[in-house]
Design a protein around this motif. Sequence first.
Motif, mmCIF file in Angstrom:
data_model
loop_
_atom_site.group_PDB
_atom_site.id
_atom_site.type_symbol
_atom_site.label_atom_id
_atom_site.label_comp_id
_atom_site.label_asym_id
_atom_site.label_seq_id
_atom_site.Cartn_x
_atom_site.Cartn_y
_atom_site.Cartn_z
ATOM 1 N N LEU A 120 -1.887 -0.525 -5.171
ATOM 2 C CA LEU A 120 -3.232 -0.869 -5.638
ATOM 3 C C LEU A 120 -3.721 0.115 -6.707
ATOM 4 O O LEU A 120 -4.350 -0.282 -7.686
ATOM 5 C CB LEU A 120 -4.206 -0.910 -4.463
ATOM 6 N N GLU A 121 -3.428 1.398 -6.503
ATOM 7 C CA GLU A 121 -3.821 2.404 -7.495
ATOM 8 C C GLU A 121 -3.100 2.158 -8.820
ATOM 9 O O GLU A 121 -3.693 2.263 -9.894
ATOM 10 C CB GLU A 121 -3.507 3.807 -6.976
ATOM 11 N N PRO A 132 -7.912 -3.052 -7.046
ATOM 12 C CA PRO A 132 -7.898 -4.414 -6.490
ATOM 13 C C PRO A 132 -8.347 -4.387 -5.026
ATOM 14 O O PRO A 132 -8.094 -3.425 -4.309
ATOM 15 C CB PRO A 132 -6.430 -4.830 -6.615
ATOM 16 N N MET A 133 -8.994 -5.444 -4.601
ATOM 17 C CA MET A 133 -9.536 -5.507 -3.243
ATOM 18 C C MET A 133 -8.650 -6.348 -2.330
ATOM 19 O O MET A 133 -8.260 -7.463 -2.683
ATOM 20 C CB MET A 133 -10.932 -6.106 -3.259
ATOM 21 N N TYR A 194 -7.396 -12.233 -13.824
ATOM 22 C CA TYR A 194 -6.191 -12.930 -13.374
ATOM 23 C C TYR A 194 -4.929 -12.186 -13.795
ATOM 24 O O TYR A 194 -3.863 -12.367 -13.194
ATOM 25 C CB TYR A 194 -6.154 -14.354 -13.936
ATOM 26 N N ASP A 195 -5.035 -11.326 -14.802
ATOM 27 C CA ASP A 195 -3.873 -10.544 -15.237
ATOM 28 C C ASP A 195 -3.288 -9.706 -14.109
ATOM 29 O O ASP A 195 -2.098 -9.349 -14.133
ATOM 30 C CB ASP A 195 -4.259 -9.624 -16.401
ATOM 31 N N LEU A 196 -4.111 -9.376 -13.141
ATOM 32 C CA LEU A 196 -3.634 -8.586 -12.005
ATOM 33 C C LEU A 196 -2.442 -9.263 -11.334
ATOM 34 O O LEU A 196 -1.475 -8.592 -10.947
ATOM 35 C CB LEU A 196 -4.760 -8.398 -10.982
ATOM 36 N N TYR A 197 -2.504 -10.581 -11.196
ATOM 37 C CA TYR A 197 -1.444 -11.289 -10.484
ATOM 38 C C TYR A 197 -0.129 -11.273 -11.254
ATOM 39 O O TYR A 197 0.944 -11.256 -10.642
ATOM 40 C CB TYR A 197 -1.891 -12.716 -10.156
ATOM 41 N N SER A 204 5.289 -5.401 -7.921
ATOM 42 C CA SER A 204 5.068 -5.153 -6.488
ATOM 43 C C SER A 204 6.331 -4.702 -5.769
ATOM 44 O O SER A 204 6.265 -3.928 -4.803
ATOM 45 C CB SER A 204 4.505 -6.405 -5.812
ATOM 46 N N TYR A 205 7.505 -5.148 -6.223
ATOM 47 C CA TYR A 205 8.753 -4.784 -5.554
ATOM 48 C C TYR A 205 8.992 -3.277 -5.562
ATOM 49 O O TYR A 205 9.659 -2.730 -4.677
ATOM 50 C CB TYR A 205 9.945 -5.514 -6.198
ATOM 51 N N LYS A 206 8.443 -2.579 -6.565
ATOM 52 C CA LYS A 206 8.619 -1.124 -6.663
ATOM 53 C C LYS A 206 7.978 -0.393 -5.485
ATOM 54 O O LYS A 206 8.311 0.758 -5.203
ATOM 55 C CB LYS A 206 8.017 -0.606 -7.962
ATOM 56 N N TYR A 207 7.069 -1.064 -4.819
ATOM 57 C CA TYR A 207 6.343 -0.460 -3.693
ATOM 58 C C TYR A 207 6.716 -1.101 -2.364
ATOM 59 O O TYR A 207 6.118 -0.797 -1.332
ATOM 60 C CB TYR A 207 4.841 -0.583 -3.945
#
Length: 257
Positions: A120-121, A132-133, A194-197, A204-207
């Motif tokens: 998230l950070e 992000p929430m 929406y760019d967040l997605y 996300s796989y990195k985490y």
Amino acid sequence: MEEKKQFGRRRQRRRRRSWPLLLLPVVLVLCLAAAYWVSGHTFPQEPAVEYPLQKIPVTVTGAPQDGKPAAEPESAAMPWYLTLVNRWNPLPETYEITLAEIPGGEKVDERIYEPLMEMLEAAKEDNWDQLPMVVSGYRTSEKQKSLYNDKIREYQKQGYSVEEAAEMAKEWVAAPGYSEHQLGFAVDINGATYDLYFWLQENSYKYGFIFRYPGSKTDITGTAEEVWHYRYVGKEAAAEIYEQQICLEEYLERIKE
């Protein structure tokens, strides 16, 4: 006429006499405040908002629909983070979770707290520099049942029968006892843009997280595309799922073989 003038003067005198009485509470408060300050004290300040890691042990019993007894999922021999729960694989009969509270008040399994917060950070740069929430994390069986029933009623209002509505609802909301949210490994994330997605799908796989329900895999996952839903599977599995463009069900089938 003279009586009216005298009556008016008496009313004015009464008003003038009432002002000191109205001001008396204010004067007393100011005096007390001054005395408190002179005595070397200051008024208490609001504490800074912090989000400490709160561990909440929970023992959970799976609650599959239709009164069917809960069975150990096929992934029971897998590491905890690869437990498969979907519309065909129920929660383990019993399991224990230690929950951790994250910013916003939602809770997750404490074992995914640190990688989740790191992700998230890192995502802030593509989310207008805002964290992000997580709008949905761990869910109780009661919460899942409420969401599922609400979805069924929504389809019933459109004219579908109870059976049709229940089947259609499962594509969007898992039946109680069949939801990853009840494991505490899944989160629904909202962003300022929406760019967040797009960022999450690529990073996300990195985490250790995966985009759990791509639209191209609905026939395998049993769930319609949810761009907001991410599931922890560990870094190794997440990297393979991302690189091979497969879903969790396909990944588990491959490692079994």
